[in-house]
Design an enzyme around this catalytic site. Sequence first.
Site, mmCIF file in Angstrom:
data_model
loop_
_atom_site.group_PDB
_atom_site.id
_atom_site.type_symbol
_atom_site.label_atom_id
_atom_site.label_comp_id
_atom_site.label_asym_id
_atom_site.label_seq_id
_atom_site.Cartn_x
_atom_site.Cartn_y
_atom_site.Cartn_z
ATOM 1 N N GLU A 85 -46.731 25.617 40.288
ATOM 2 C CA GLU A 85 -45.837 24.473 40.501
ATOM 3 C C GLU A 85 -46.482 23.429 41.425
ATOM 4 O OE1 GLU A 85 -42.430 23.474 39.602
ATOM 5 O OE2 GLU A 85 -43.031 24.687 37.905
ATOM 6 N N SER A 122 -37.311 31.091 45.409
ATOM 7 C CA SER A 122 -38.354 30.911 44.395
ATOM 8 C C SER A 122 -37.858 30.212 43.140
ATOM 9 C CB SER A 122 -38.939 32.282 44.028
ATOM 10 O OG SER A 122 -38.019 33.003 43.226
ATOM 11 N N ARG A 180 -37.806 40.723 36.253
ATOM 12 C CA ARG A 180 -37.652 39.297 36.516
ATOM 13 C C ARG A 180 -36.191 38.978 36.799
ATOM 14 N NH1 ARG A 180 -39.893 34.711 38.429
ATOM 15 N NH2 ARG A 180 -40.805 33.391 36.803
ATOM 16 N N GLY A 182 -42.079 36.425 50.069
ATOM 17 C CA GLY A 182 -40.699 35.984 50.286
ATOM 18 C C GLY A 182 -40.585 34.484 50.031
ATOM 19 N N ASP A 219 -35.847 37.832 58.349
ATOM 20 C CA ASP A 219 -35.622 36.657 57.501
ATOM 21 C C ASP A 219 -36.715 35.640 57.828
ATOM 22 O OD1 ASP A 219 -32.758 35.458 56.056
ATOM 23 O OD2 ASP A 219 -34.453 34.121 56.437
ATOM 24 N N LYS A 239 -43.991 24.787 48.743
ATOM 25 C CA LYS A 239 -45.143 25.664 48.483
ATOM 26 C C LYS A 239 -46.468 24.942 48.749
ATOM 27 C CE LYS A 239 -43.603 29.732 47.103
ATOM 28 N NZ LYS A 239 -44.100 31.035 47.543
ATOM 29 N N ASP A 277 -42.129 40.693 42.286
ATOM 30 C CA ASP A 277 -43.510 41.025 42.647
ATOM 31 C C ASP A 277 -43.560 42.044 43.782
ATOM 32 O OD1 ASP A 277 -44.050 39.025 40.865
ATOM 33 O OD2 ASP A 277 -45.358 37.878 42.193
ATOM 34 N N TYR A 322 -39.118 22.783 45.709
ATOM 35 C CA TYR A 322 -39.827 24.073 45.773
ATOM 36 C C TYR A 322 -41.337 23.847 45.778
ATOM 37 C CZ TYR A 322 -41.923 28.390 43.936
ATOM 38 O OH TYR A 322 -42.726 29.480 43.732
ATOM 39 N N THR A 366 -48.535 28.801 43.923
ATOM 40 C CA THR A 366 -47.949 28.703 42.590
ATOM 41 C C THR A 366 -48.505 27.549 41.756
ATOM 42 O OG1 THR A 366 -45.899 28.019 41.476
ATOM 43 C CG2 THR A 366 -46.039 27.503 43.784
HETATM 44 P P1 NAP Z 1 -38.280 36.702 43.496
HETATM 45 O O1 NAP Z 1 -38.078 37.805 42.544
HETATM 46 O O2 NAP Z 1 -37.352 35.541 43.518
HETATM 47 O O3 NAP Z 1 -38.312 37.345 44.963
HETATM 48 C C1 NAP Z 1 -38.233 36.550 46.126
HETATM 49 C C2 NAP Z 1 -38.131 37.452 47.335
HETATM 50 O O4 NAP Z 1 -38.016 36.641 48.510
HETATM 51 C C3 NAP Z 1 -36.893 38.376 47.321
HETATM 52 O O5 NAP Z 1 -37.252 39.613 47.869
HETATM 53 C C4 NAP Z 1 -35.936 37.642 48.261
HETATM 54 O O6 NAP Z 1 -34.995 38.486 48.871
HETATM 55 C C5 NAP Z 1 -36.929 37.129 49.291
HETATM 56 N N1 NAP Z 1 -36.377 36.067 50.126
HETATM 57 C C6 NAP Z 1 -35.644 35.004 49.727
HETATM 58 N N2 NAP Z 1 -35.268 34.271 50.804
HETATM 59 C C7 NAP Z 1 -35.760 34.906 51.885
HETATM 60 C C8 NAP Z 1 -35.672 34.676 53.286
HETATM 61 N N3 NAP Z 1 -34.988 33.634 53.788
HETATM 62 N N4 NAP Z 1 -36.295 35.530 54.122
HETATM 63 C C9 NAP Z 1 -36.975 36.606 53.639
HETATM 64 N N5 NAP Z 1 -37.075 36.895 52.334
HETATM 65 C C10 NAP Z 1 -36.470 36.043 51.473
HETATM 66 O O7 NAP Z 1 -39.764 36.084 43.356
HETATM 67 P P2 NAP Z 1 -41.042 36.699 42.587
HETATM 68 O O8 NAP Z 1 -41.003 36.242 41.193
HETATM 69 O O9 NAP Z 1 -41.169 38.126 42.945
HETATM 70 O O10 NAP Z 1 -42.197 35.856 43.293
HETATM 71 C C11 NAP Z 1 -42.829 36.312 44.482
HETATM 72 C C12 NAP Z 1 -43.471 35.137 45.194
HETATM 73 O O11 NAP Z 1 -44.440 34.524 44.349
HETATM 74 C C13 NAP Z 1 -42.516 34.021 45.569
HETATM 75 O O12 NAP Z 1 -42.977 33.483 46.774
HETATM 76 C C14 NAP Z 1 -42.661 33.011 44.457
HETATM 77 O O13 NAP Z 1 -42.339 31.726 44.918
HETATM 78 C C15 NAP Z 1 -44.139 33.161 44.155
HETATM 79 N N6 NAP Z 1 -44.544 32.867 42.770
HETATM 80 C C16 NAP Z 1 -43.905 33.470 41.728
HETATM 81 C C17 NAP Z 1 -44.342 33.249 40.441
HETATM 82 C C18 NAP Z 1 -43.650 33.888 39.265
HETATM 83 O O14 NAP Z 1 -43.837 33.400 38.151
HETATM 84 N N7 NAP Z 1 -42.922 34.977 39.455
HETATM 85 C C19 NAP Z 1 -45.449 32.412 40.212
HETATM 86 C C20 NAP Z 1 -46.084 31.835 41.304
HETATM 87 C C21 NAP Z 1 -45.642 32.090 42.585
HETATM 88 P P3 NAP Z 1 -33.573 38.845 48.145
HETATM 89 O O15 NAP Z 1 -33.895 39.928 47.152
HETATM 90 O O16 NAP Z 1 -32.735 39.285 49.272
HETATM 91 O O17 NAP Z 1 -33.110 37.577 47.482
HETATM 92 N N1 GDD Z 2 -34.386 28.859 34.673
HETATM 93 C C1 GDD Z 2 -34.176 28.198 33.510
HETATM 94 N N2 GDD Z 2 -32.963 28.315 32.889
HETATM 95 N N3 GDD Z 2 -35.182 27.462 32.987
HETATM 96 C C2 GDD Z 2 -34.957 26.844 31.798
HETATM 97 C C3 GDD Z 2 -33.744 26.940 31.127
HETATM 98 C C4 GDD Z 2 -32.692 27.696 31.699
HETATM 99 O O1 GDD Z 2 -31.595 27.813 31.168
HETATM 100 N N4 GDD Z 2 -33.848 26.242 29.965
HETATM 101 C C5 GDD Z 2 -35.080 25.727 29.932
HETATM 102 N N5 GDD Z 2 -35.770 26.077 31.050
HETATM 103 C C6 GDD Z 2 -37.133 25.666 31.375
HETATM 104 C C7 GDD Z 2 -37.288 25.091 32.784
HETATM 105 O O2 GDD Z 2 -36.861 23.727 32.810
HETATM 106 C C8 GDD Z 2 -38.792 25.261 32.983
HETATM 107 O O3 GDD Z 2 -39.485 24.196 32.416
HETATM 108 C C9 GDD Z 2 -39.114 26.533 32.203
HETATM 109 O O4 GDD Z 2 -37.986 26.793 31.366
HETATM 110 C C10 GDD Z 2 -39.367 27.762 33.082
HETATM 111 O O5 GDD Z 2 -38.299 27.868 34.000
HETATM 112 P P1 GDD Z 2 -38.173 29.132 34.990
HETATM 113 O O6 GDD Z 2 -38.202 30.372 34.212
HETATM 114 O O7 GDD Z 2 -37.001 28.868 35.879
HETATM 115 O O8 GDD Z 2 -39.548 29.110 35.807
HETATM 116 P P2 GDD Z 2 -40.324 27.914 36.526
HETATM 117 O O9 GDD Z 2 -41.561 27.662 35.720
HETATM 118 O O10 GDD Z 2 -39.456 26.770 36.826
HETATM 119 O O11 GDD Z 2 -40.708 28.589 37.924
HETATM 120 C C11 GDD Z 2 -41.233 29.913 37.976
HETATM 121 O O12 GDD Z 2 -42.641 29.870 37.879
HETATM 122 C C12 GDD Z 2 -43.310 29.229 38.972
HETATM 123 C C13 GDD Z 2 -44.817 29.263 38.657
HETATM 124 O O13 GDD Z 2 -45.145 28.242 37.787
HETATM 125 C C14 GDD Z 2 -40.765 30.547 39.267
HETATM 126 O O14 GDD Z 2 -41.083 31.918 39.254
HETATM 127 C C15 GDD Z 2 -41.447 29.924 40.473
HETATM 128 O O15 GDD Z 2 -41.130 30.667 41.650
HETATM 129 C C16 GDD Z 2 -42.963 29.955 40.245
HETATM 130 O O16 GDD Z 2 -43.641 29.369 41.347
#
Ligand code: NAP
Ligand code: GDD
Length: 351
Positions: A134, A90, A192, A87, A64, A161, A15, A157, A132
């Site tokens: 979650e 995640s 991603r 950050g 950090d 959050k 993001d 997690y 999130t």
């Molecule tokens: P991401 O790709 O995992 O990126 C996480 C970022 O946080 C990376 O830049 C990482 O740095 C940084 N970070 C990790 N530990 C840190 C620390 N100790 N201090 C400072 N920075 C740190 O996550 P994303 O998918 O872009 O998601 C962005 C945010 O939205 C996260 O807070 C996530 O929990 C939240 N969120 C995501 C989703 C989703 O589906 N993607 C949905 C709901 C909420 P490095 O690159 O160095 O690891």
């Molecule tokens: N990662 C992963 N790897 N997930 C798996 C796998 C696997 O091999 N097999 C099945 N899954 C299932 C997980 O158990 C979960 O139910 C679903 O696939 C999605 O897993 P992830 O892609 O790891 O995402 P998430 O839903 O657990 O979490 C993501 O979305 C959240 C918002 O709902 C992350 O981006 C979180 O940071 C974010 O808050």
Amino acid sequence: MKKKVALITGITGQDGSYLAELLLKKKYVVHGVIRKSSSFNTGRIDHIYIDPHNKTNFYLHYGDLTDSNSVYNIINKIRPDEVYNLGAQSHVGVSFDNPEYTAEVSGIGTLRILEALRFLNIKKVKFYQASTSELFGETYNKNVFDENSKFHPKSPYGVAKLYSYWITSVYRESYGIFASNGILFNHESPRRGETFVTRKITRFLTRKKLGSKDVLYLGNLNAKRDWGHAIDYVEMQWRILQQKKPEDFVVATGNSYSVRQFIDMCAKVLKMKIIWTGKGLNEKAYILNKNKKELLIKVDKRYFRPNEVHYLRGDARKAFKKLRFKPKFTLRKLVEDMIKSDLELAKSELK
Ligand code: NAP
Ligand code: GDD
């Protein structure tokens, strides 16, 4: 006119990189926090950094979220108009292995920023918290979640959050800080991380398409998620901070599909024929190639979590109305975008 200054934590993430591009397009000066790492972690933003057009409006700072002084010093130096706290540790699965670290980064890290904003008393600063879906976790006989749904996190997690969600709300109510939560459902993209399930699948299937002999091991194929595109969702993060008053918003597509359905959709885009056999831990997928069956996917206990969020589907009517949220990407388009990009990547790996 003075340019707006934004600070993004998590700028090296999925993001963060898209949000930086969006804000630069909108003529912001963008500052990002990056972590010291022993290998390169700036792959998603290198193209922004080296672009000469961004020379005077894109800056990176080592810091950090576990280090209060670094957070305070960066905010003090930059004096941002908008702070986007993206950050986090995640990964839900990893949070079971590293619960304390996850709490420090994804929970207390938010407090560290809010405390810096309070002490520094920066005029009119706006704060966005990456909350999130979650936070929900349990359906309670409902099949859709909105801003008023009950929270019931299922992982370290989710709990970290939840703390961030509430501390953001408490600082808004207690100190009048413009602080808003975006409760975002899953969003994916070609950027991603490769250990999240959608990207793990698109990386694998595109390599397979080019002849790889590997087998993919996955966990719970029945889990259902409401998947959107990160490009649409970072635009909503910005819009949440452009509102007149701070508020919390659910951002989701309103559709939910299982991991298995996501695989089927990818296979269709790639014109691969898949057949599923067995149940539970014995479930397998095969690819049909000229009437020959080749093992493609196996279920592996290692990828199951100690506790699972089985079902997520969001009701984003508030965002549709107030933020004029109109996603450009359907799930089909998201899948096509990821497959196209990963096919290119797989081809480049063969060279
Ligand atoms: P991401 O790709 O995992 O990126 C996480 C970022 O946080 C990376 O830049 C990482 O740095 C940084 N970070 C990790 N530990 C840190 C620390 N100790 N201090 C400072 N920075 C740190 O996550 P994303 O998918 O872009 O998601 C962005 C945010 O939205 C996260 O807070 C996530 O929990 C939240 N969120 C995501 C989703 C989703 O589906 N993607 C949905 C709901 C909420 P490095 O690159 O160095 O690891
Ligand atoms: N990662 C992963 N790897 N997930 C798996 C796998 C696997 O091999 N097999 C099945 N899954 C299932 C997980 O158990 C979960 O139910 C679903 O696939 C999605 O897993 P992830 O892609 O790891 O995402 P998430 O839903 O657990 O979490 C993501 O979305 C959240 C918002 O709902 C992350 O981006 C979180 O940071 C974010 O808050």
